[in-house]
Design a protein around this motif. Structure first.
Motif, PDB file in Angstrom:
ATOM      1  N   UNK A   1      39.786  42.314  47.018  1.00 26.73           N
ATOM      2  CA  UNK A   1      39.671  41.767  45.667  1.00 26.73           C
ATOM      3  C   UNK A   1      38.203  41.698  45.266  1.00 26.73           C
ATOM      4  N   UNK A   2      37.339  41.271  46.181  1.00 29.57           N
ATOM      5  CA  UNK A   2      35.905  41.226  45.886  1.00 29.57           C
ATOM      6  C   UNK A   2      35.383  42.608  45.506  1.00 29.57           C
TER       7      UNK A   2
ATOM      8  N   UNK B   1      36.817  43.709  42.052  1.00 29.20           N
ATOM      9  CA  UNK B   1      36.171  43.020  40.937  1.00 29.20           C
ATOM     10  C   UNK B   1      34.773  43.580  40.726  1.00 29.20           C
ATOM     11  N   UNK B   2      34.056  43.814  41.819  1.00 25.37           N
ATOM     12  CA  UNK B   2      32.728  44.412  41.712  1.00 25.37           C
ATOM     13  C   UNK B   2      32.754  45.770  41.044  1.00 25.37           C
ATOM     14  N   UNK B   3      33.804  46.543  41.327  1.00 24.84           N
ATOM     15  CA  UNK B   3      33.945  47.869  40.715  1.00 24.84           C
ATOM     16  C   UNK B   3      34.220  47.789  39.227  1.00 24.84           C
ATOM     17  N   UNK B   4      34.611  46.598  38.746  1.00 27.33           N
ATOM     18  CA  UNK B   4      34.815  46.373  37.309  1.00 27.33           C
ATOM     19  C   UNK B   4      33.533  45.866  36.635  1.00 27.33           C
ATOM     20  N   UNK B   5      32.407  46.064  37.312  1.00 25.02           N
ATOM     21  CA  UNK B   5      31.087  45.661  36.790  1.00 25.02           C
ATOM     22  C   UNK B   5      30.960  44.156  36.614  1.00 25.02           C
TER      23      UNK B   5
ATOM     24  N   UNK C   1      30.716  36.921  44.524  1.00 25.22           N
ATOM     25  CA  UNK C   1      30.213  36.444  45.811  1.00 25.22           C
ATOM     26  C   UNK C   1      31.403  36.101  46.688  1.00 25.22           C
ATOM     27  N   UNK C   2      31.430  36.653  47.896  1.00 25.77           N
ATOM     28  CA  UNK C   2      32.455  36.319  48.877  1.00 25.77           C
ATOM     29  C   UNK C   2      31.834  35.423  49.937  1.00 25.77           C
ATOM     30  N   UNK C   3      32.411  34.248  50.135  1.00 27.10           N
ATOM     31  CA  UNK C   3      31.934  33.295  51.134  1.00 27.10           C
ATOM     32  C   UNK C   3      32.938  33.278  52.280  1.00 27.10           C
TER      33      UNK C   3
ATOM     34  N   UNK D   1      27.956  45.253  43.128  1.00 25.59           N
ATOM     35  CA  UNK D   1      28.100  43.906  42.562  1.00 25.59           C
ATOM     36  C   UNK D   1      28.704  42.885  43.525  1.00 25.59           C
ATOM     37  N   UNK D   2      28.769  43.204  44.817  1.00 22.53           N
ATOM     38  CA  UNK D   2      29.377  42.296  45.801  1.00 22.53           C
ATOM     39  C   UNK D   2      28.300  41.725  46.718  1.00 22.53           C
TER      40      UNK D   2
END
Length: 259
Positions: A23-24, A27-31, A35-37, A81-82
């Motif tokens: 999912x991270x 979402x990053x690929x959608x510009x 942040x993944x913690x 964007x990740x």
């Protein structure tokens, strides 16, 4: 302000970390910045993004204790964007270290406060338990995303999680919402899987994501290469499903903002 989503289920093996990683990345690929913690001492989300467990004293747990700002523990990943706050060995003893503190339930919320504006989403990958780290994640979150494997026992686990969510909402975080229930490892040829899906959609209606994550070999292989499925095999059904989930999460977030 960025939306904080806790990815939680006390039952192991339901695709929780797979969901967090993919999912991270989607979402990053959608510009959108995400942040993944990684709050799980097993560090699977960390290795799944090609990173190593944080061995320094600058890490998520020390940030929770107020030793340093959380932004010092953030690492940029190879994926668009990740960013990642990797797991640390300090998390192994976190439950024992936190139990005696009066403020033990909202340490993560305070640590996240200074960085959440930098991201569209902050995803919290929780350990497979309902201990203090998961309670901290629920207290810090706007929403809970619950991956559920398409089998009978998963229904019992979901019931326990929803009870915990309700208790956290009553005592610690009144704004906490159920982001959605996500069916994972779904095989439409399996009668039980279809029955579980039908029962969940009857009981929880629109709170069950339209997107269903299939059983997919590429999803299982990708972590061993330190890659999300999107960057391992973009044409795989698993990668396509998580891209659809990302679009659904973004749409729900936009609707909530308007409301």
């Amino acid at each position: 302000m960025g939306r904080v989503i806790c990815i939680a289920n006390q039952k192991g093996g339901v695709g929780k970390t797979t969901t967090a990683i993919n999912l991270a990345a989607s979402i990053g690929a959608q510009d959108q910045r995400v942040l993944l913690v990684d709050l799980d001492a097993q560090a699977n989300a960390t290795s799944g993004l090609g990173e190593s467990r944080d061995q320094s004293n600058v890490n998520v747990f020390q940030a929770m204790l107020g030793a340093h700002p959380l932004h010092l523990a953030i690492k940029h990943t190879a994926y668009a964007n990740v960013d990642l706050v990797p797991s640390t060995a300090d998390l192994i003893g976190a439950e024992i270290a936190l139990i005696s503190r009066d403020d033990r339930d909202d340490l993560l919320k305070r640590a996240l406060a200074s960085i959440r504006d930098r991201y569209r989403f902050v995803l919290l990958d929780c350990p497979p338990s309902l201990g203090l780290l998961t309670v901290n994640a629920l207290t810090a979150s706007d929403g809970v995303l619950a991956p559920v494997q398409s089998e009978y026992y998963a229904m019992e686990g979901l019931s326990q999680l929803l009870t915990t969510v309700e208790r956290v909402r009553e005592v610690l975080n009144p704004a906490l919402e159920l982001e959605g229930v996500l069916l994972t490892m779904y095989d439409p040829r399996n009668n039980l899987a279809r029955q579980v899906e039908q029962e969940l959609r009857v009981q929880l209606a629109e709170r069950v994501f339209s997107t269903v994550i299939p059983r997919n070999v590429r999803l299982s292989e990708a972590p061993s290469f330190g890659k999300p499925a999107l960057y391992y095999d973009v044409r795989s059904t698993g990668a396509q499903a998580y891209q659809a989930l990302a679009r659904e999460v973004l749409a729900r977030s936009s609707e909530a903002s308007v409301a």
